[in-house]
Each structure stands twice: as C-alpha cells, then as structure tokens.
Design a protein around this motif. Structure first.
Motif, mmCIF file in Angstrom:
data_model
loop_
_atom_site.group_PDB
_atom_site.id
_atom_site.type_symbol
_atom_site.label_atom_id
_atom_site.label_comp_id
_atom_site.label_asym_id
_atom_site.label_seq_id
_atom_site.Cartn_x
_atom_site.Cartn_y
_atom_site.Cartn_z
ATOM 1 N N ARG A 149 -53.265 107.145 -93.520
ATOM 2 C CA ARG A 149 -53.251 106.691 -92.133
ATOM 3 C C ARG A 149 -52.188 107.416 -91.328
ATOM 4 O O ARG A 149 -52.460 107.917 -90.236
ATOM 5 N N GLU A 206 -53.309 105.398 -99.449
ATOM 6 C CA GLU A 206 -54.130 105.027 -98.303
ATOM 7 C C GLU A 206 -53.257 104.848 -97.054
ATOM 8 O O GLU A 206 -53.625 105.267 -95.963
ATOM 9 N N ILE A 220 -43.640 103.071 -91.732
ATOM 10 C CA ILE A 220 -43.271 103.431 -90.371
ATOM 11 C C ILE A 220 -41.850 102.975 -90.074
ATOM 12 O O ILE A 220 -41.049 103.730 -89.520
ATOM 13 N N GLU A 243 -48.146 100.297 -94.764
ATOM 14 C CA GLU A 243 -48.105 101.195 -93.609
ATOM 15 C C GLU A 243 -46.941 100.812 -92.705
ATOM 16 O O GLU A 243 -46.136 101.641 -92.289
ATOM 17 N N ARG A 244 -46.858 99.538 -92.408
ATOM 18 C CA ARG A 244 -45.792 99.021 -91.556
ATOM 19 C C ARG A 244 -44.413 99.367 -92.128
ATOM 20 O O ARG A 244 -43.541 99.871 -91.439
#
Lengths: 235, 235
Positions: free
Chosen positions: A64, A60, A27, A23-24
């Motif tokens: 998010r 996943e 982003i 996720e990091r």
DNA sequence: AAATTGTATTATGTATTACATAATGCACAA
DNA sequence: TTGTGCATTATGTAATACATAATACAATTT
C-alpha cells in the motif's frame, strides 16, 4: 433498555484489518521524523517480528505504501522512503471511463479556475524566449477566436505552454493529467452543446497581453477566452 | 559495431514484475467498459487461474487497485469496481513532513491560483443565505486587513466557506486536504518572512464584493487580499 | 405465512514455508 | 588495479492451510 440506549452504550467496533493497523503503524513510524527521504526502513522480517504479525501482512501494508508512493523497494536494499509524487499518484487512479459524471465536471471546472488564477505566475515568470515560443505557436491562427476552439491539439499546445511558463511543475503535470478528462468530458455529452460561438479573446490576444499587459488584464482576457466553456457549465 | 549501433539494437528490457503486469491486465479489464461501477470482478482464484499466476500475485495487484481506490473488496462478495475518490487518495499520501520543499511551495502556489480563479463559480452560485453566513463569520473583524492575516482559524473559516459556495466538492476537499500543507509551509520557514504588512482588501471587503460586485471585481480583490502570500513567493 | 435463528458455503484475510531472483560486497585471479 | 565470480541478503513469487465474515438457504418458532 430502549433501542436508543442500546445504540448509545454500544460503541462501534473497530473492524479494521490487521493490515490496516500495520499500515497505520508504519506511517507513524515514517512520520516520526527520525526518517528522512532516502533512508531505508527495517526489513520485512524485522517488521513482522517487531509487530508480531506475519510477513504476509507486512508485505501487504508495504504494498500500500508503495502504491501511495511513500516508499520504494529494491531487492537486497529494502524499502527506502521517497517523497511522494502527487500527480503521478493521481494519474494512476484517474480513469475518466470509471469516474462518476459529477466529479468529471468538477475537475473540468477546476481546470478553468486554475488557468485564470495562474495569471500572476505567468506574468511574473515569463521570459522573452517564452514570448517567442508562444508567437510561434499561434502564428497560423486567425486574430479572432471562433470555431478554432475545436482544434484540440492547438489548444493543448498553447495552454500547455502557459502551464510551463507558470514555472510550477505540479500545475503543469496537473494539466497533463487532466487532458484525458477534458477530452472525455467534451466527447461524452456531459456538458451542454457548445453555444453559438461569439467572438472572444484569441490565443493571439492572450500573447499580446502577456507581452505588454498586466496580470489583471491576463486574468480577464483568459476568463473571456474560456467563455465558451463557462457558458456550457452555467446557463 | 559502434556504441550507437549497439544501443540501437538492444532495446530496453522489460523489468516490470509479475505483479506489475497483472495490475496492468486488471486495469485493462476494468476499463474495457464491460464493467460498470458496482459490478464485481472475478474471484482471486479465478483470476490467478486465468492469468496463470499464483493467488499471491493476484492479491498484491488487487491490493494496489484497492489502494488507488479503483476497487473495494468484501469477504464472500469479492471485489467490486468503485469510482475512485481522487481527493481521498491524495489525502492518504500527503504528508508535508516527508514531501520535498519545492513541491510544498508549488502546492501553496496552486492554492492561490485556485482561490483567485474560482471567482466565477462563487458569483454564479452564491445564495443570500451564503452572504448571511459570510457576514456572520467576518462580523468581528476590522474593516481593514492587517495582522489579522495571522489568525489562522478565522482564515480557514472564511476561505473554507468560499470553497463551499463554489459548489465544487473536489475544490472544497482539495482545500481541506491542503490545509496541513499551508500550516506546515507557514511554520517551516520555507517562505520568506511576512513582509511589512500594508493595508489590503479585508474579508469584509470581499463579502461586500460578493454581494454587490462582479466576478471580475472579486478576482482582483482576492488577488489583492492574497498579496502578502504572493509577496512572500515572489521578490 | 412471516419472521427469526441456525448452518453451510464461499471468498477474502492471515499465516507459514519454500524457493527464485536481483543487488551488494568481498575475495580472488589476471 | 581491474574485473570476474561467489556468497549473502532481502525482496519477489508460489503453494498450502486455516480463520473469518458475508451470504443464502434451511429450520424453527410464533
């Protein structure tokens, strides 16, 4: 080694899951400015390949980002960067029933602050048409506000119009979103009972000021108009 | 059939995905009040079984709820209901770099409204200690605000303290969260150039009022103090 | 008996594979 | 040219297997 020395030499271990890391990374990828709103980002499989993780994990992480409103996904097209809808997001997680009492009260307070603070925007942007609308809304109200504070629909209509006049969509949607909170706060016995109602500035009085007064006057009048709410919080 | 009749008889089709539906169901389940914060909800497999979908779908729906801060998951323990952290959530989706200009401006406006509107909470809750702190912060500032408006860190320190005094965590975290936005807005050329700086109420002036004045005075002084920002928005 | 350590269990986390479905572009036909 | 159908592609859904962390409880030690 003493316990203290041990705790010093042992730094906390990174317990973040794979998805967290992905996720990091994603982003960071988005922020890196090479991407603009509307651009589509690499396919799930490419990302999985690139990052050396399974598609499951990538999905996943993407879920998010989707939930946060940072991207939207379409079949065949892939995921495209979107500008996040803050209010929409809040709305999705704002369930008064499961929020703790204190936060509810604080949100209630925030509303009061906003309504007073937005006086300048109202006065700057109000149009003759708006004045007409406001007059129509308050046409059947008494000149002095008293028990009328309890007539919720009327309250919503009037103050909603004010938010609209403010010309600030974020504000307006904020209000929309917080309505359930107010309703809940009122009914839940979270605040003290409504105090003996004195006479305060009415909706009509506010309209009068919006038409002929100044931002400063409107702030003060609004503060007075909301006195009942303040009284329930303070004391 | 006319086109109108056709469009009438054809109701819009539900295009929501399975995950969407499951998410909805789960939220309904949570809200249904049988669950309180801290309670754990059924296991993924149970839910999958119960709803007649695969664990994959259930997991994706749960991921959304997790992202929204409605639940937290732990191994073995399962998912437990938590009270959502609104500000934390916003923070996670607030990337000025990818937000559209208009929303950024509106958020900027919202901050101004909040700072003016929270005067009552400041005056109600300020302590002698707070006054001391404020005085310490402004000790080295000139009595009249001018170019000083540009000294960002000082601004943050002072206004941050005000939010703290307001005694409203949501407000305070809101400010924390919006700081990057302000910084971005200032640097991005989104607003007009800072106008010829006149003399406005300084931080010191505000402290003086907080110590000896009234909420009404503070509102007006704050409005004046923020004049530069307002001027950049209006005009 | 109390405290610590080992172990089995359980539910989530990660990975792999397979297929369904919707969107897109292109070829083909009227 | 227009429209229809088909192939392609990337996401959506499903099923299965195993890894890992948290928990409870048994076993061991003092």
């Amino acid at each position: 080694m003493s316990a203290l020395e041990v705790s010093k030499s042992l730094q906390t271990i990174d317990t973040s899951s794979l998805v967290d890391k992905v996720e990091r990374k994603l982003i960071d990828l988005l922020i890196s400015k090479d991407f603009k709103v509307g651009d589509s980002i690499p396919k799930e499989l490419e990302l999985a390949d690139l990052l050396g993780v399974s598609r499951t994990v990538v999905r996943e992480a993407l879920t998010r980002l989707k939930t946060l409103g940072l991207i939207e996904t379409k079949k065949k097209r892939g995921a495209v960067l979107t500008n996040p809808d803050l209010t929409g997001l809040l709305e999705k997680s704002l369930y008064p029933e499961i929020m703790d009492k204190n936060t509810l009260r604080e949100i209630f307070e925030m509303r009061l602050a906003l309504e007073i603070g937005m006086a300048d925007f109202i006065m700057e942007r109000v149009t003759p048409k708006d004045i007409e609308d406001l007059k129509a809304i308050v046409a059947h109200e008494p000149a002095i506000a008293d028990q009328h504070l309890f007539q919720i629909e009327q309250e919503i209509k009037f103050h909603g119009k004010l938010y609209e006049i403010s010309g600030n969509q974020v504000l307006k949607r904020f209000q929309q979103m917080l309505l359930p909170v107010f309703d809940y706060v009122h009914r839940s016995g979270l605040l003290k009972k409504m105090p003996k109602t004195k006479k305060f500035v009415s909706h009509r009085g506010l309209v009068e000021i919006i038409e002929n007064g100044s931002a400063e006057m409107l702030r003060n009048a609004m503060r007075n108009h909301l006195e009942n709410h303040f009284a329930r919080i303070f004391e």
